[in-house]
Design a protein around this motif. Structure first.
Motif, PDB file in Angstrom:
ATOM      1  N   GLN A 273      20.398  13.913  -7.184  1.00  0.00           N
ATOM      2  CA  GLN A 273      21.300  14.780  -7.943  1.00  0.00           C
ATOM      3  C   GLN A 273      20.560  15.974  -8.561  1.00  0.00           C
ATOM      4  N   SER A 274      19.510  15.688  -9.286  1.00  0.00           N
ATOM      5  CA  SER A 274      18.803  16.765  -9.994  1.00  0.00           C
ATOM      6  C   SER A 274      17.731  17.431  -9.140  1.00  0.00           C
ATOM      7  N   HIS A 275      17.320  16.765  -8.064  1.00  0.00           N
ATOM      8  CA  HIS A 275      16.263  17.235  -7.160  1.00  0.00           C
ATOM      9  C   HIS A 275      14.893  17.302  -7.852  1.00  0.00           C
ATOM     10  N   GLU A 276      14.776  16.672  -9.008  1.00  0.00           N
ATOM     11  CA  GLU A 276      13.473  16.561  -9.652  1.00  0.00           C
ATOM     12  C   GLU A 276      12.624  15.548  -8.888  1.00  0.00           C
ATOM     13  N   ALA A 277      11.366  15.867  -8.729  1.00  0.00           N
ATOM     14  CA  ALA A 277      10.482  15.017  -7.924  1.00  0.00           C
ATOM     15  C   ALA A 277       9.401  14.377  -8.791  1.00  0.00           C
ATOM     16  N   ILE A 278       9.070  13.133  -8.438  1.00  0.00           N
ATOM     17  CA  ILE A 278       7.958  12.420  -9.061  1.00  0.00           C
ATOM     18  C   ILE A 278       6.922  12.168  -7.966  1.00  0.00           C
ATOM     19  N   HIS A 279       5.713  12.624  -8.182  1.00  0.00           N
ATOM     20  CA  HIS A 279       4.654  12.482  -7.176  1.00  0.00           C
ATOM     21  C   HIS A 279       3.672  11.417  -7.653  1.00  0.00           C
ATOM     22  N   LEU A 280       3.473  10.400  -6.833  1.00  0.00           N
ATOM     23  CA  LEU A 280       2.744   9.217  -7.256  1.00  0.00           C
ATOM     24  C   LEU A 280       1.619   8.837  -6.301  1.00  0.00           C
ATOM     25  N   VAL A 281       0.647   8.128  -6.854  1.00  0.00           N
ATOM     26  CA  VAL A 281      -0.369   7.429  -6.066  1.00  0.00           C
ATOM     27  C   VAL A 281      -0.222   5.949  -6.383  1.00  0.00           C
ATOM     28  N   VAL A 282      -0.013   5.141  -5.351  1.00  0.00           N
ATOM     29  CA  VAL A 282       0.053   3.692  -5.522  1.00  0.00           C
ATOM     30  C   VAL A 282      -1.251   3.107  -4.990  1.00  0.00           C
ATOM     31  N   LYS A 283      -2.053   2.575  -5.888  1.00  0.00           N
ATOM     32  CA  LYS A 283      -3.297   1.906  -5.495  1.00  0.00           C
ATOM     33  C   LYS A 283      -2.986   0.431  -5.305  1.00  0.00           C
ATOM     34  N   GLN A 284      -3.241  -0.094  -4.115  1.00  0.00           N
ATOM     35  CA  GLN A 284      -2.967  -1.503  -3.862  1.00  0.00           C
ATOM     36  C   GLN A 284      -4.220  -2.191  -3.329  1.00  0.00           C
ATOM     37  N   ALA A 285      -4.486  -3.364  -3.859  1.00  0.00           N
ATOM     38  CA  ALA A 285      -5.711  -4.093  -3.535  1.00  0.00           C
ATOM     39  C   ALA A 285      -5.705  -4.588  -2.101  1.00  0.00           C
ATOM     40  N   PHE A 286      -6.900  -4.633  -1.493  1.00  0.00           N
ATOM     41  CA  PHE A 286      -7.037  -5.284  -0.199  1.00  0.00           C
ATOM     42  C   PHE A 286      -6.637  -6.751  -0.343  1.00  0.00           C
ATOM     43  N   LEU A 287      -5.979  -7.271   0.702  1.00  0.00           N
ATOM     44  CA  LEU A 287      -5.446  -8.625   0.632  1.00  0.00           C
ATOM     45  C   LEU A 287      -6.226  -9.630   1.467  1.00  0.00           C
ATOM     46  N   ASN A 288      -6.973  -9.153   2.467  1.00  0.00           N
ATOM     47  CA  ASN A 288      -7.618 -10.149   3.331  1.00  0.00           C
ATOM     48  C   ASN A 288      -8.718 -10.894   2.565  1.00  0.00           C
ATOM     49  N   ARG A 289      -8.823 -12.184   2.868  1.00  0.00           N
ATOM     50  CA  ARG A 289      -9.684 -13.082   2.109  1.00  0.00           C
ATOM     51  C   ARG A 289     -11.154 -12.686   2.193  1.00  0.00           C
ATOM     52  N   SER A 290     -11.590 -12.175   3.343  1.00  0.00           N
ATOM     53  CA  SER A 290     -12.984 -11.787   3.501  1.00  0.00           C
ATOM     54  C   SER A 290     -13.363 -10.703   2.502  1.00  0.00           C
ATOM     55  N   ALA A 291     -12.513  -9.684   2.396  1.00  0.00           N
ATOM     56  CA  ALA A 291     -12.780  -8.596   1.461  1.00  0.00           C
ATOM     57  C   ALA A 291     -12.787  -9.090   0.028  1.00  0.00           C
ATOM     58  N   ARG A 292     -11.834  -9.953  -0.312  1.00  0.00           N
ATOM     59  CA  ARG A 292     -11.711 -10.426  -1.691  1.00  0.00           C
ATOM     60  C   ARG A 292     -12.834 -11.403  -2.053  1.00  0.00           C
ATOM     61  N   ASP A 293     -13.423 -12.031  -1.046  1.00  0.00           N
ATOM     62  CA  ASP A 293     -14.573 -12.894  -1.304  1.00  0.00           C
ATOM     63  C   ASP A 293     -15.871 -12.095  -1.419  1.00  0.00           C
ATOM     64  N   THR A 294     -15.881 -10.916  -0.790  1.00  0.00           N
ATOM     65  CA  THR A 294     -17.088 -10.098  -0.783  1.00  0.00           C
ATOM     66  C   THR A 294     -17.297  -9.388  -2.112  1.00  0.00           C
ATOM     67  N   VAL A 295     -16.236  -8.853  -2.661  1.00  0.00           N
ATOM     68  CA  VAL A 295     -16.313  -8.136  -3.949  1.00  0.00           C
ATOM     69  C   VAL A 295     -15.187  -8.629  -4.857  1.00  0.00           C
ATOM     70  N   PRO A 296     -15.333  -8.485  -6.179  1.00  0.00           N
ATOM     71  CA  PRO A 296     -14.334  -9.003  -7.126  1.00  0.00           C
ATOM     72  C   PRO A 296     -13.110  -8.101  -7.245  1.00  0.00           C
ATOM     73  N   ILE A 297     -12.345  -8.008  -6.172  1.00  0.00           N
ATOM     74  CA  ILE A 297     -11.243  -7.055  -6.127  1.00  0.00           C
ATOM     75  C   ILE A 297     -10.218  -7.315  -7.222  1.00  0.00           C
ATOM     76  N   ARG A 298      -9.824  -8.573  -7.400  1.00  0.00           N
ATOM     77  CA  ARG A 298      -8.808  -8.863  -8.419  1.00  0.00           C
ATOM     78  C   ARG A 298      -9.312  -8.470  -9.816  1.00  0.00           C
ATOM     79  N   GLN A 299     -10.556  -8.823 -10.134  1.00  0.00           N
ATOM     80  CA  GLN A 299     -11.099  -8.501 -11.446  1.00  0.00           C
ATOM     81  C   GLN A 299     -11.161  -6.990 -11.670  1.00  0.00           C
ATOM     82  N   VAL A 300     -11.460  -6.258 -10.603  1.00  0.00           N
ATOM     83  CA  VAL A 300     -11.519  -4.802 -10.700  1.00  0.00           C
ATOM     84  C   VAL A 300     -10.160  -4.231 -11.062  1.00  0.00           C
ATOM     85  N   PHE A 301      -9.105  -4.720 -10.407  1.00  0.00           N
ATOM     86  CA  PHE A 301      -7.755  -4.234 -10.708  1.00  0.00           C
ATOM     87  C   PHE A 301      -7.315  -4.657 -12.105  1.00  0.00           C
ATOM     88  N   ILE A 302      -7.638  -5.881 -12.480  1.00  0.00           N
ATOM     89  CA  ILE A 302      -7.308  -6.337 -13.843  1.00  0.00           C
ATOM     90  C   ILE A 302      -7.965  -5.423 -14.873  1.00  0.00           C
TER      91      ILE A 302
END
Length: 403
Positions: free
Chosen positions: A51-80
């Motif tokens: 309706q208003s044509h106002e725009a919101i421009h976003l960056v969505v950062k999402q954590a890697f999900l594969n187990r190998s990556a999450r075991d290699t570095v503390p991905i969850r703790q980093v996002f927390i």
């Protein structure tokens, strides 16, 4: 660009608009380049109100999900940790600085919209600064004088918030700090980091020239032998001159805005994943030693004075005495002890900067072994440029008795 939105991203965007998402047209732009997202992917989204044509421009950062990556570095703790910075730390500090005039306030972080803390679904949504004409600095070019002047000035304001808050509300400050995680220490306890540091130190040693740098070689060798202890000491400092740090202070985690004639006019700091309490010198040395050319290293005292002048002005605006909270001499003393973080991270970051994007390891590549990923980091880089920056940095450390 496309209009295909994953269910997970769609549900997250609902939290952004807080109204009927059907009223918005959603466009997904091209994602981040390889090497830009070390611990996750970045999805760039535009939401336009029909309706208003106002725009919101976003960056969505999402954590890697594969187990190998999450075991290699503390991905969850980093996002927390980063989510805690935006939802707790920055909210508190930003409210606190409302009591001082605007010219002394620090407003150089992107706007936060929402986040998800659910296990294996961690996300963080921030404004997309590119639509405000902020740009990334070319990572392969040393940071120049005008950029460092602005960076050190703004770090002065940012750190002053901690000093003032701790002085005026010590119990609240201590409570705020309890929620941060020392991700740096977590990294140092992992074999991959220790191996990377060893190889980088070997590369740095090779940059020195026998017959010319003999005295420096011997001094740097002793430094390397005690490196682990020195690095941990810098990370776990118990000095009373501690603040809430940015943590990951390379120029890649900053964006800059320029006038039409390319004069630098503004800056934003992001990626507060490694935020923690520490010496201000950890932030400053990491930033300086991962970006300064050999020539600019000679101007360290000049930039430290800019930092301290900015910090002092902000502290005075709070009614605090900078000579009691953080004298300039304590900044100089702290640099000698706590800049070890900057030395180590600086060498590591320069190695990454001089490595081609195609050769950077991808934690999310499930078809590549950990050893193969580690090996990629040591191939396909500009050896001459890296050796020069290593030698310049080590000679600077020796000249100023920082080794």
């Amino acid at each position: 660009m496309c209009s295909v939105v994953s269910p997970e991203i769609y549900e997250t965007l609902k939290e952004v608009v807080k109204e009927d998402i059907q009223n918005f047209e959603i466009v997904i732009h091209d994602g981040n380049k390889k090497g830009d997202g070390f611990l996750g992917d970045m999805v760039f989204v535009t939401m336009e109100n029909k309706q208003s044509h106002e725009a919101i421009h976003l960056v969505v950062k999402q954590a890697f999900l594969n187990r190998s990556a999450r075991d290699t570095v503390p991905i969850r703790q980093v996002f927390i940790n980063e989510i805690y910075f935006y939802t707790k730390v920055w909210t508190r500090l930003n409210k606190f600085q409302e009591r001082i005039p605007m010219q002394f306030q620090f407003h150089k972080v992107p706007k936060y919209f929402t986040s998800i803390l659910e296990e294996a679904s961690e996300k963080l949504v921030l404004e997309n600064l590119k639509f405000q004409k902020f740009e990334m600095y070319n990572k392969r070019i040393p940071v120049d004088k005008q950029h460092f002047e602005l960076i050190f000035r703004e770090y002065g304001k940012f750190h002053a918030l901690s000093f003032a808050y701790k002085a005026l509300f010590p119990e609240d400050y201590a409570d705020l700090i309890k929620g941060t995680i020392n991700i740096f220490l977590n990294f140092t306890n992992r074999d991959g980091f220790a191996n990377a540091v060893k190889v980088i130190n070997d590369f740095a040693m090779d940059s020195l020239q026998p017959g010319i740098d003999d005295a420096v070689i011997e001094k740097f060798r002793r430094y390397v032998e005690n490196h682990t202890e020195l690095f941990r000491d810098s990370l776990t400092c118990k000095t009373k001159y501690s603040v809430i740090t940015h943590g990951d202070c390379r120029s890649n985690n900053m964006m800059f805005k320029y006038s039409e004639d390319r004069k630098l006019i503004d800056i934003r700091f992001f990626d507060f994943q490694l935020t923690r309490e520490g010496s201000p010198c950890c932030d400053l040395s990491y930033c300086f030693y991962s970006g300064a050319s050999g020539k600019l290293l000679n101007d360290l005292d000049y930039f430290l004075q800019i930092y301290h002048d900015s910090l002092s002005e902000t502290l005075k605006a709070f009614g605090c005495d900078p000579q009691k909270l953080y004298p300039f001499q304590e900044l100089k003393n702290g640099w000698k002890r706590y800049s070890k973080v900057g030395v180590t991270m600086g060498l590591l970051i320069w190695k990454i900067k001089y490595t081609s994007d195609e050769s950077l390891p991808d934690l999310n590549d499930v078809n590549m072994s950990s050893k193969e990923k580690e090996q990629m980091l040591y191939n396909c880089y500009d050896k001459d440029a890296f050796k020069k920056i290593c030698r310049d940095l080590i000679l600077h450390l020796n000249k100023n008795d920082y080794l």
